[in-house]
Motif scaffolding. Structure first.
Motif, PDB file in Angstrom:
ATOM      1  N   GLY A   1      40.357 -13.515  99.519  1.00 45.13           N
ATOM      2  CA  GLY A   1      39.287 -13.535 100.034  1.00 45.13           C
ATOM      3  C   GLY A   1      39.764 -13.134 101.143  1.00 45.13           C
ATOM      4  O   GLY A   1      39.451 -12.120 101.796  1.00 45.13           O
ATOM      5  N   THR A   2      40.577 -13.969 102.586  1.00 45.59           N
ATOM      6  CA  THR A   2      40.689 -13.595 103.730  1.00 45.59           C
ATOM      7  C   THR A   2      41.209 -12.084 103.986  1.00 45.59           C
ATOM      8  O   THR A   2      40.447 -11.205 104.782  1.00 45.59           O
ATOM      9  CB  THR A   2      41.434 -14.941 104.836  1.00 45.59           C
ATOM     10  N   MET A   3      42.439 -11.764 102.873  1.00 46.59           N
ATOM     11  CA  MET A   3      42.757 -10.723 103.123  1.00 46.59           C
ATOM     12  C   MET A   3      41.921  -8.907 102.473  1.00 46.59           C
ATOM     13  O   MET A   3      42.286  -8.004 102.591  1.00 46.59           O
ATOM     14  CB  MET A   3      44.656 -10.358 102.677  1.00 46.59           C
ATOM     15  N   ILE A   4      40.424  -9.456 102.408  1.00 46.77           N
ATOM     16  CA  ILE A   4      40.182  -8.383 101.795  1.00 46.77           C
ATOM     17  C   ILE A   4      38.781  -8.404 102.497  1.00 46.77           C
ATOM     18  O   ILE A   4      38.452  -7.673 102.788  1.00 46.77           O
ATOM     19  CB  ILE A   4      39.808  -8.365  99.806  1.00 46.77           C
ATOM     20  N   THR A   5      38.291  -9.716 102.455  1.00 50.28           N
ATOM     21  CA  THR A   5      36.591  -9.573 103.230  1.00 50.28           C
ATOM     22  C   THR A   5      36.674 -10.495 105.195  1.00 50.28           C
ATOM     23  O   THR A   5      35.510 -10.624 105.123  1.00 50.28           O
ATOM     24  CB  THR A   5      35.754 -10.608 102.414  1.00 50.28           C
ATOM     25  N   ASN A   6      38.092 -10.450 105.957  1.00 48.94           N
ATOM     26  CA  ASN A   6      37.729 -11.419 106.642  1.00 48.94           C
ATOM     27  C   ASN A   6      38.530 -10.057 107.840  1.00 48.94           C
ATOM     28  O   ASN A   6      39.955 -10.061 108.419  1.00 48.94           O
ATOM     29  CB  ASN A   6      38.425 -13.009 107.273  1.00 48.94           C
ATOM     30  N   PRO A   7      38.005  -9.230 108.113  1.00 47.65           N
ATOM     31  CA  PRO A   7      38.697  -8.415 109.424  1.00 47.65           C
ATOM     32  C   PRO A   7      39.013  -8.998 110.297  1.00 47.65           C
ATOM     33  O   PRO A   7      40.741  -8.100 111.012  1.00 47.65           O
ATOM     34  CB  PRO A   7      37.464  -7.149 109.165  1.00 47.65           C
ATOM     35  N   ARG A   8      38.529  -9.952 110.910  1.00 43.61           N
ATOM     36  CA  ARG A   8      39.076 -10.553 112.123  1.00 43.61           C
ATOM     37  C   ARG A   8      40.178 -11.187 112.462  1.00 43.61           C
ATOM     38  O   ARG A   8      41.509 -11.123 112.737  1.00 43.61           O
ATOM     39  CB  ARG A   8      37.771 -11.614 112.762  1.00 43.61           C
ATOM     40  N   GLU A   9      40.053 -12.249 110.276  1.00 41.41           N
ATOM     41  CA  GLU A   9      41.641 -12.593 111.002  1.00 41.41           C
ATOM     42  C   GLU A   9      42.148 -11.714 109.935  1.00 41.41           C
ATOM     43  O   GLU A   9      43.504 -11.753 110.630  1.00 41.41           O
ATOM     44  CB  GLU A   9      41.991 -13.240 109.345  1.00 41.41           C
ATOM     45  N   ILE A  10      43.190 -10.373 109.290  1.00 39.39           N
ATOM     46  CA  ILE A  10      42.838  -9.141 109.074  1.00 39.39           C
ATOM     47  C   ILE A  10      43.625  -8.745 110.147  1.00 39.39           C
ATOM     48  O   ILE A  10      45.543  -8.568 110.207  1.00 39.39           O
ATOM     49  CB  ILE A  10      42.980  -8.335 108.442  1.00 39.39           C
ATOM     50  N   THR A  11      43.071  -8.514 111.312  1.00 42.07           N
ATOM     51  CA  THR A  11      43.566  -7.993 113.063  1.00 42.07           C
ATOM     52  C   THR A  11      44.052  -8.691 112.948  1.00 42.07           C
ATOM     53  O   THR A  11      45.820  -8.425 113.976  1.00 42.07           O
ATOM     54  CB  THR A  11      41.740  -7.852 113.426  1.00 42.07           C
ATOM     55  N   ARG A  12      44.486 -10.520 113.702  1.00 36.88           N
ATOM     56  CA  ARG A  12      44.769 -10.824 113.850  1.00 36.88           C
ATOM     57  C   ARG A  12      46.038 -11.010 113.927  1.00 36.88           C
ATOM     58  O   ARG A  12      47.250 -10.962 114.244  1.00 36.88           O
ATOM     59  CB  ARG A  12      44.179 -12.763 113.911  1.00 36.88           C
ATOM     60  N   ALA A  13      46.386 -10.705 112.302  1.00 39.68           N
ATOM     61  CA  ALA A  13      47.977 -11.157 111.766  1.00 39.68           C
ATOM     62  C   ALA A  13      47.947  -9.712 112.055  1.00 39.68           C
ATOM     63  O   ALA A  13      49.382  -9.732 112.401  1.00 39.68           O
ATOM     64  CB  ALA A  13      47.255 -11.365 110.439  1.00 39.68           C
ATOM     65  N   PHE A  14      47.866  -8.680 112.334  1.00 36.21           N
ATOM     66  CA  PHE A  14      48.395  -7.889 112.439  1.00 36.21           C
ATOM     67  C   PHE A  14      49.377  -7.547 113.870  1.00 36.21           C
ATOM     68  O   PHE A  14      49.946  -7.951 114.438  1.00 36.21           O
ATOM     69  CB  PHE A  14      47.613  -6.451 112.604  1.00 36.21           C
ATOM     70  N   VAL A  15      47.944  -7.947 114.919  1.00 36.23           N
ATOM     71  CA  VAL A  15      48.520  -8.390 116.009  1.00 36.23           C
ATOM     72  C   VAL A  15      49.505  -9.498 116.610  1.00 36.23           C
ATOM     73  O   VAL A  15      50.215  -9.313 117.095  1.00 36.23           O
ATOM     74  CB  VAL A  15      47.209  -8.656 117.101  1.00 36.23           C
ATOM     75  N   ARG A  16      49.383  -9.999 115.952  1.00 31.84           N
ATOM     76  CA  ARG A  16      50.554 -11.233 115.971  1.00 31.84           C
ATOM     77  C   ARG A  16      51.871 -11.170 115.565  1.00 31.84           C
ATOM     78  O   ARG A  16      53.266 -10.864 116.071  1.00 31.84           O
ATOM     79  CB  ARG A  16      50.393 -12.588 114.852  1.00 31.84           C
ATOM     80  N   SER A  17      52.057  -9.982 114.512  1.00 29.54           N
ATOM     81  CA  SER A  17      53.472  -9.244 113.554  1.00 29.54           C
ATOM     82  C   SER A  17      53.879  -8.203 114.033  1.00 29.54           C
ATOM     83  O   SER A  17      54.833  -7.817 114.694  1.00 29.54           O
ATOM     84  CB  SER A  17      53.300  -9.232 112.061  1.00 29.54           C
TER      85      SER A  17
END
Length: 223
Positions: free
Chosen positions: A203-219
């Motif tokens: 789910g999230t890692m394909i269809t949730n750009p907001r959470e994907i962006t947050r993951a990139f920002v955090r890392s």
């Protein structure tokens, strides 16, 4: 058993009300993109989104989230919720099949009614091995590890998928086992299939750009 879902990747097309992509038009587009990318099915919440994702022409696993301040179960907790998503076009109904308190029928009753009265397949969301065995015994078409890490019995939630649960269920059950929950990379998906999954839900890692962006920002973004 002949089932609707082929072996492969299922994409969960869901967005909460506070998400900029919330709404059937966005979820319908997500389903089309998932289809074009090779998904074999989609999972969607609520009648409006179910109708929208049907346009992709893939099997639809429908859920109806009904939140309660007094009961922890919210994934299709009663027959009315199940009927609403079948009427919208879902051929498969997912529901919480844990023994937790709910404002609705017990899962064994829901499974029977959905199959007999609605003519739909049942996708049992479970969190433990014992719950998976029970759901299959009650007549679930599929058993999915969706809730592993999200119930009191299986907390705290790990960062990785529960591959051991997939492997145990696949070795024991005759119904298809679906791996779901924290499959956040292609490598985890590969391992889910290697553990014996018939399908893997992402789910999230394909269809949730907001959470994907947050993951990139955090890392990776310097502060």
């Amino acid at each position: 058993m002949i089932t609707t879902l082929p072996r492969g990747l299922i994409v969960s097309c869901q967005a909460r009300a506070d998400n900029p992509l919330h709404g059937p038009s966005f979820m319908g587009a997500m389903a089309l993109a998932a289809r074009d990318g090779g998904a074999v099915g989609v999972r969607a919440n609520g009648p409006a989104d179910v109708r929208a994702v049907k346009a992709a022409g893939l099997p639809v696993i429908g859920i109806q989230k009904v939140f309660s301040e007094t009961h922890p179960v919210y994934i299709t907790p009663d027959f009315a919720a199940a009927a609403s998503i079948v009427e919208a076009g879902a051929g498969i109904v997912a529901l919480d099949c844990t023994p937790r308190a709910r404002n609705g029928e017990a899962p064994q009753i829901l499974i029977r009614r959905i199959r007999e009265e609605l003519g739909a397949e049942v996708f049992a969301d479970i969190s433990t091995f014992e719950e998976g065995l029970a759901a299959a015994d009650w007549g679930a078409t599929y058993v999915a590890t969706t809730l592993s890490g999200y119930t009191e019995e299986t907390e705290p939630k790990p960062d990785h998928p529960d591959l051991a649960l997939v492997e145990r269920l696949a070795a024991r059950l005759s119904v298809p086992v679906v791996a779901e929950g924290r499959y956040n990379s292609p490598d985890w998906v590969r391992q889910g299939f290697a553990a014996g999954a018939h399908a893997v839900v992402v789910g999230t890692m394909i269809t949730n750009p907001r959470e994907i962006t947050r993951a990139f920002v955090r890392s990776g973004v310097p502060g």
